[in-house]
Design a protein around this motif. Sequence first.
Motif, short mmCIF file in Angstrom:
data_model
loop_
_atom_site.label_atom_id
_atom_site.label_comp_id
_atom_site.label_asym_id
_atom_site.label_seq_id
_atom_site.Cartn_x
_atom_site.Cartn_y
_atom_site.Cartn_z
N ALA A 4 42.92 -45.58 59.44
CA ALA A 4 44.38 -45.47 59.44
C ALA A 4 45.05 -46.71 58.87
O ALA A 4 46.20 -46.65 58.45
CB ALA A 4 44.87 -45.24 60.87
N TYR A 42 38.09 -43.21 51.76
CA TYR A 42 37.94 -41.79 52.12
C TYR A 42 36.68 -41.21 51.47
O TYR A 42 35.99 -41.87 50.69
CB TYR A 42 39.19 -41.02 51.69
N THR A 45 39.42 -37.48 48.14
CA THR A 45 40.84 -37.21 48.30
C THR A 45 41.29 -36.10 47.35
O THR A 45 40.82 -36.00 46.21
CB THR A 45 41.67 -38.48 48.06
N ASP A 61 41.65 -35.23 52.75
CA ASP A 61 40.27 -35.72 52.60
C ASP A 61 39.42 -34.51 52.95
O ASP A 61 39.18 -34.22 54.12
CB ASP A 61 40.00 -36.90 53.54
N HIS A 68 45.99 -36.77 55.60
CA HIS A 68 46.57 -38.08 55.89
C HIS A 68 48.01 -38.13 55.39
O HIS A 68 48.38 -37.45 54.43
CB HIS A 68 45.77 -39.19 55.22
N TRP A 70 50.86 -40.89 54.02
CA TRP A 70 51.14 -42.24 53.54
C TRP A 70 52.64 -42.43 53.48
O TRP A 70 53.36 -41.59 52.91
CB TRP A 70 50.51 -42.48 52.18
N ALA A 76 48.65 -45.53 55.23
CA ALA A 76 48.17 -44.18 55.49
C ALA A 76 47.59 -44.06 56.89
O ALA A 76 46.97 -45.00 57.40
CB ALA A 76 47.11 -43.80 54.46
N ALA A 77 47.79 -42.89 57.49
CA ALA A 77 47.24 -42.60 58.81
C ALA A 77 46.96 -41.10 58.90
O ALA A 77 47.61 -40.30 58.23
CB ALA A 77 48.22 -43.01 59.90
N PRO A 78 45.99 -40.69 59.72
CA PRO A 78 45.73 -39.26 59.89
C PRO A 78 46.98 -38.52 60.36
O PRO A 78 47.71 -39.01 61.23
CB PRO A 78 44.62 -39.23 60.95
N GLN A 81 44.35 -33.12 61.97
CA GLN A 81 42.90 -33.11 62.09
C GLN A 81 42.50 -32.18 63.23
O GLN A 81 42.92 -32.38 64.36
CB GLN A 81 42.39 -34.53 62.37
#
Length: 323
Positions: A4, A42, A45, A61, A68, A70, A76-78, A81
Motif C-alpha cells: 500500500a 505488483y 497491472t 493487479d 488498487h 492511486w 496507491a492502496a488496495p 479485494q
Amino acid sequence: MPLATKAAAFDAPVIGSVQRFDAELDLILAPDARIEVIASGYRWTEGPVWVRDGGYLLFSDVPANVIHRWQPGKGAAPFLQPSGLAGPIPAAIREAGSNGLAIDAQGRLVMADSGTRAIARVDLTTKRKTILADRYQGSRFNSCNDVVIARSGAIYFTDPPYGLAEGDASPLKEMKANGVYLLETDGRVVQLDASLTRPNGIGLSPDERTLYVAQSDEERPVLLAYALDAKGLPVESRVLSDFRREVDAKLPGLPDGMKVGKSGHLFASGPGGIHILAPDRRRLGLISTGKAAANCAFGEDGRTLFLTSSDMVARVRLKLSGW
C-alpha cells in the motif's frame, strides 16, 4: 515495505523514453515529456481508469486479485479485494482478478472480471458487485478481458482464455470461440466476432462508428478496426496496424489494451510500449517504459496518460486532453 505504500508519487522516478516517428507527435507530447513511475511492486497491472468524482485512479493487479486506488499525494492502496473471483481459487484459474475497467455514465465501475468469467458492475461507495453477463447462448465465458462503454450504455468486451490455466485446452472452457461481444442495454449478449484467437484490448472511436480490437497473438499481432452500423454492429473489419516487425525484433509485450482520445488518436499498447496512432493509422510515436505495457487511461485533467506496465504504473503528461 507494505504494498500500500510502495512508490507513492512524492518522489517519482523517471524511466523509459519517447520515440518520435512523425512530426504530428509534437502536438501530443512535448519533446521533453517525462515518464514517471507512480506505483510499483505488483504482479501484473491492468485496466487503469480515472474516477473523476473523487479524483483518483483505479487499476487491477490481475493475478493478485486486487484493485488498487492511486490518489495524488497519497500513493496507491488496495481498494477492492478480491476484485474478481471470491473464495478458494481453483487450480484451473490462472488469473482470478479483475482485468479491464471502465466507469459508466452513472459513475459506477464496470469490469471485465477474469476470474468470475463475467462482465460485472461495482458500486464504488458500497463496493457491491452485480453480474451483468456471464454467458452466451448458455455457455460460460472464458475469462473476460477488457471493456469499453458506448454512450448508450451498451458494453463491448473481449473474451480470450488468458485467465484459464490451460488456455484453450482448459477443462473449464465452455465457449468454442474466443470472442468479441456486445452487451446490449436490455441484457442481451451479441457475438460480434468469433474468428480471433486472442482478442484482448478494445476501444471506440469518438463518433462510435469504429470499434478497435487488439489481437494478442504472436502469430498475428494486429490491431483491428471494425466499421459499425447505426445499431453499433460490425459490417466489415480491416487491419489497422500490424506489429509483426516489432514482435520479430523481440520488443517486450503484444497488442493489448488501448484508449482512444477525443481527437481520434489511439494510444494502443503493443510490442515496445504504448503506440500513438493518428486516426488515419499513421504511427506517430512510442512511449516505452522498457517493459511490456498492458493498458493506459486518461486522467487528472484529461492531459495525463496513465500506463500500466508489467509490475508498475506510470504517467506522462500530454499536450492535449484525451476527454
